[in-house]
Design a protein around this motif. Sequence first.
Motif, PDB file in Angstrom:
ATOM      1  N   UNK A  47      48.766  -3.004   0.221  1.00  0.00           N
ATOM      2  CA  UNK A  47      49.520  -3.685  -1.093  1.00  0.00           C
ATOM      3  C   UNK A  47      50.105  -2.465  -1.954  1.00  0.00           C
ATOM      4  N   UNK A  48      50.312  -1.249  -1.151  1.00  0.00           N
ATOM      5  CA  UNK A  48      50.864  -0.079  -1.905  1.00  0.00           C
ATOM      6  C   UNK A  48      51.949   0.418  -1.194  1.00  0.00           C
ATOM      7  N   UNK A  49      53.164   0.211  -1.656  1.00  0.00           N
ATOM      8  CA  UNK A  49      54.455   0.685  -1.000  1.00  0.00           C
ATOM      9  C   UNK A  49      54.346   2.475  -1.281  1.00  0.00           C
ATOM     10  N   UNK A 185      43.990   4.774  -2.492  1.00  0.00           N
ATOM     11  CA  UNK A 185      43.874   3.356  -3.038  1.00  0.00           C
ATOM     12  C   UNK A 185      42.436   2.638  -3.042  1.00  0.00           C
ATOM     13  N   UNK A 186      42.049   1.966  -3.873  1.00  0.00           N
ATOM     14  CA  UNK A 186      40.883   1.183  -4.049  1.00  0.00           C
ATOM     15  C   UNK A 186      41.082   0.120  -2.819  1.00  0.00           C
ATOM     16  N   UNK A 187      41.937  -0.304  -2.488  1.00  0.00           N
ATOM     17  CA  UNK A 187      42.012  -1.401  -1.431  1.00  0.00           C
ATOM     18  C   UNK A 187      41.852  -0.896   0.168  1.00  0.00           C
ATOM     19  N   UNK A 188      41.941   0.398   0.176  1.00  0.00           N
ATOM     20  CA  UNK A 188      41.652   0.991   1.525  1.00  0.00           C
ATOM     21  C   UNK A 188      40.228   1.073   1.813  1.00  0.00           C
ATOM     22  N   UNK A 189      39.521   1.038   0.987  1.00  0.00           N
ATOM     23  CA  UNK A 189      37.854   0.951   1.020  1.00  0.00           C
ATOM     24  C   UNK A 189      37.281  -0.362   1.231  1.00  0.00           C
ATOM     25  N   UNK A 190      36.168  -0.307   2.280  1.00  0.00           N
ATOM     26  CA  UNK A 190      35.407  -1.615   2.445  1.00  0.00           C
ATOM     27  C   UNK A 190      34.816  -2.054   1.055  1.00  0.00           C
ATOM     28  N   UNK A 209      43.497   3.573 -11.953  1.00  0.00           N
ATOM     29  CA  UNK A 209      44.003   2.918 -13.186  1.00  0.00           C
ATOM     30  C   UNK A 209      45.277   3.431 -14.020  1.00  0.00           C
ATOM     31  N   UNK A 210      45.390   4.646 -14.103  1.00  0.00           N
ATOM     32  CA  UNK A 210      46.745   5.261 -14.591  1.00  0.00           C
ATOM     33  C   UNK A 210      48.093   4.603 -13.973  1.00  0.00           C
ATOM     34  N   UNK A 211      47.882   4.728 -12.573  1.00  0.00           N
ATOM     35  CA  UNK A 211      48.654   4.333 -11.601  1.00  0.00           C
ATOM     36  C   UNK A 211      49.350   2.838 -11.760  1.00  0.00           C
ATOM     37  N   UNK A 212      48.230   1.972 -11.715  1.00  0.00           N
ATOM     38  CA  UNK A 212      48.276   0.460 -11.926  1.00  0.00           C
ATOM     39  C   UNK A 212      48.909   0.088 -13.298  1.00  0.00           C
ATOM     40  N   UNK A 213      49.051   1.048 -14.395  1.00  0.00           N
ATOM     41  CA  UNK A 213      49.708   0.747 -15.410  1.00  0.00           C
ATOM     42  C   UNK A 213      51.070   0.547 -14.962  1.00  0.00           C
ATOM     43  N   UNK A 214      51.528   1.646 -14.481  1.00  0.00           N
ATOM     44  CA  UNK A 214      52.828   1.886 -14.151  1.00  0.00           C
ATOM     45  C   UNK A 214      53.310   0.599 -12.941  1.00  0.00           C
ATOM     46  N   UNK A 215      52.703   0.245 -12.211  1.00  0.00           N
ATOM     47  CA  UNK A 215      52.724  -0.530 -11.090  1.00  0.00           C
ATOM     48  C   UNK A 215      52.512  -2.126 -11.873  1.00  0.00           C
TER      49      UNK A 215
END
Length: 252
Positions: A47-49, A185-190, A209-215
């Motif tokens: 889910x991350x470009x 990213x959080x999503x790469x972990x089990x 979290x700070x990155x997700x604000x911009x995303x």
Amino acid sequence: MFISQSFSQTLAYRTTSIFIVVFGTLFSLGEVIGVFVYYSYTDNIFGWDKNSFLLLIGTFSLIQYIYQFLFILQHEELMDKVIEGELDYDLIRPVDSQLLCSFRLLDIPSLINMIIPLALIFYSIKNLDNNIHAIYFVQYILFLFIGVLFYYLLNQFFVSLSFWIERPGKLIGLPEYLFDLASRPRSVYPKYLQIVIVFIIPVVSATNTPVNFLRGNVDITALISLLIFTFIMFWIVRIQWIKGIKRYASTS
């Protein structure tokens, strides 16, 4: 005087400072090259470009270097001061002793090492697909510094164990090992690991979290967990320091 002493120390150990800058630069470039290699085979990873991933790498590195710039020199010497009974001068000063022992000299090489992460952040923001409102950028900066505070508190907690443990040894390096998880990213972990590193000890939330604000994709539960953990750790570290200096024994 504060800045002058920092530059004087840097010049006194200029060979070490040069190595820090060189290896820090190589590490940052290696991370960036790695991301471009990953995305040469795909346009999306969990889910991350590519631009979002670069933004995360830049944010992670910037949090590390801000911490090192402000606090690393003090944390490196605090354990030895406690063990060797040389903390007296810091305790008798008319300044809060924890503040003085945490923030006194600046690590100038870490300031230089911020250049690549900052360039990476601005490049990534410019190329993100979504429109970024000014409020999102303000929130990004706010949570960037909350991430720095989070990392400081983790390190301060383990360094202050020297009041109770004569040689904390490898425990001192535990915050760095934990924080390395935050470069992804959080999503790469089990799922089971996400529970630990997002909600229990939210190291990943500190950078995601700070990155997700911009995303435009903020997880409110992760955000709240980060704030609660940081608040609790602040008071734990404060109480730990107060009780620790009561156990401190001076050589004089």
